[in-house]
Structure formats: structure tokens, C-alpha cells
Scaffold this motif. Structure first.
Motif, short mmCIF file in Angstrom:
data_model
loop_
_atom_site.label_atom_id
_atom_site.label_comp_id
_atom_site.label_asym_id
_atom_site.label_seq_id
_atom_site.Cartn_x
_atom_site.Cartn_y
_atom_site.Cartn_z
N VAL A 21 3.37 -7.04 2.83
CA VAL A 21 3.00 -8.16 2.19
C VAL A 21 2.31 -8.09 1.10
O VAL A 21 1.06 -7.42 0.87
N PRO A 22 2.60 -8.51 -0.22
CA PRO A 22 1.98 -8.57 -1.40
C PRO A 22 0.49 -9.16 -1.24
O PRO A 22 0.46 -10.52 -0.47
N SER A 23 -0.63 -8.67 -1.75
CA SER A 23 -1.96 -9.27 -1.62
C SER A 23 -1.98 -10.67 -2.14
O SER A 23 -2.92 -11.49 -1.41
N ALA A 24 -1.28 -11.05 -3.02
CA ALA A 24 -1.45 -12.60 -3.65
C ALA A 24 -1.06 -13.32 -2.63
O ALA A 24 -1.33 -14.83 -2.69
N ARG A 25 -0.08 -13.17 -1.45
CA ARG A 25 0.28 -13.81 -0.35
C ARG A 25 -0.85 -14.47 0.61
O ARG A 25 -1.02 -15.34 1.21
N PRO A 27 12.77 -11.75 2.72
CA PRO A 27 12.42 -10.61 2.89
C PRO A 27 13.49 -9.72 3.09
O PRO A 27 14.54 -9.89 3.73
N GLU A 28 13.18 -8.40 2.65
CA GLU A 28 14.08 -7.27 2.86
C GLU A 28 13.84 -6.14 3.69
O GLU A 28 12.40 -5.92 3.97
N VAL A 29 14.44 -5.54 4.71
CA VAL A 29 14.06 -4.68 5.65
C VAL A 29 14.67 -3.15 4.86
O VAL A 29 15.94 -3.22 4.73
N VAL A 30 13.52 -2.41 4.73
CA VAL A 30 14.02 -1.03 4.25
C VAL A 30 13.49 -0.05 5.09
O VAL A 30 12.46 -0.19 5.77
N GLU A 31 14.26 1.23 4.89
CA GLU A 31 13.71 2.21 5.92
C GLU A 31 12.85 3.22 4.89
O GLU A 31 13.38 3.68 3.92
N HIS A 32 11.67 3.48 5.25
CA HIS A 32 10.69 4.53 4.53
C HIS A 32 10.33 5.50 5.57
O HIS A 32 9.58 5.20 6.54
N HIS A 33 10.87 6.87 5.41
CA HIS A 33 10.54 7.89 6.44
C HIS A 33 10.72 7.65 7.59
O HIS A 33 10.13 8.00 8.94
N GLY A 34 11.97 6.60 7.97
CA GLY A 34 12.52 6.46 9.27
C GLY A 34 12.04 5.64 9.90
O GLY A 34 12.31 5.18 11.20
N VAL A 35 11.07 4.59 9.17
CA VAL A 35 10.35 3.66 9.80
C VAL A 35 11.11 2.35 9.35
O VAL A 35 10.83 2.10 7.82
N PRO A 36 11.68 1.34 9.72
CA PRO A 36 11.89 0.21 9.30
C PRO A 36 10.49 -0.86 8.83
O PRO A 36 9.72 -1.10 9.59
N VAL A 37 10.74 -0.96 7.53
CA VAL A 37 9.61 -1.84 6.84
C VAL A 37 10.30 -3.25 6.33
O VAL A 37 11.33 -3.24 5.47
N LEU A 38 9.56 -4.41 6.77
CA LEU A 38 9.98 -5.84 6.24
C LEU A 38 9.12 -5.56 4.98
O LEU A 38 7.88 -6.01 4.82
N VAL A 39 9.71 -5.97 3.92
CA VAL A 39 9.13 -6.05 2.49
C VAL A 39 9.21 -7.45 2.12
O VAL A 39 10.29 -7.97 1.83
N CYS A 40 8.20 -8.30 2.13
CA CYS A 40 7.86 -9.61 1.79
C CYS A 40 7.82 -9.82 0.37
O CYS A 40 7.31 -8.97 -0.39
#
Length: 91
Positions: A45-49, A2-15
Motif C-alpha cells: 500500500v502506498p504510504s499516502a493512503r 488493486p492488482e495481484v502480481v507475483e513477486h518471487h513466487g509470492v502473490p502481492v496485492l498492489v494497491c
């Protein structure tokens, strides 16, 4: 991984879509909340997971998982097309 990206100043873990399936609360704790706890405020998290039972509200799985997210002060975002789950729902 998983990668952590910042979206509008909020850290998001993208699975990633090909990760471990989330079939119960323990899976959510181990593979989503545990991965995000120290580095993110939101888990995408992707819905498929997510197991099909997550989208059937009568099972209580979504409620139990979302309660764990709330307990750890995290937010969950489900990415992808869930229209087939919505069309099968009576709610």
C-alpha cells in the motif's frame, strides 16, 4: 482496482495510490485485508493512503492494523517516502 502480481513466487496485492484512505482498523479490514484475503499473501500500500496517525506509534493505530494482518496471516508493505514521518518521530 488493486492488482495481484507475483513477486518471487509470492502473490502481492498492489494497491493504487488514489484509493480509500486507511484511517482506522476497520478501513484496513475493509479495503486491504478483505481485498487480499483470498488472493494474496502480501499487501503493498502506498504510504499516502495511510493516515498520519499510523506513523505516530503512540496512537497505537499501526500496532492495531498490523495485529489484524498477523491474525489473517498477511504481510503489509508500505511503499513510498516516509522520511517526513521519521524526522517528526522521537522514537
Amino acid at each position: 482496482m488493486p492488482e495481484v502480481v507475483e513477486h518471487h513466487g509470492v502473490p502481492v496485492l498492489v494497491c493504487e495510490a488514489d484509493g480509500v484512505a486507511i484511517a482506522d482498523v476497520q478501513d484496513a479490514l475493509d479495503h486491504l485485508i478483505g481485498a487480499a484475503f483470498a488472493c494474496a499473501e502480501v499487501v503493498a500500500v502506498p504510504s499516502a493512503r495511510l493516515d498520519d496517525r499510523f506513523f505516530d506509534l503512540s496512537t497505537g493505530l499501526a500496532g492495531a492494523i498490523l495485529q489484524k494482518f498477523a491474525n489473517y496471516r498477511l504481510r503489509l508493505v508500505v511503499l513510498g517516502d516516509i522520511s517526513h514521518h521519521l524526522s517528526a518521530s522521537s522514537a
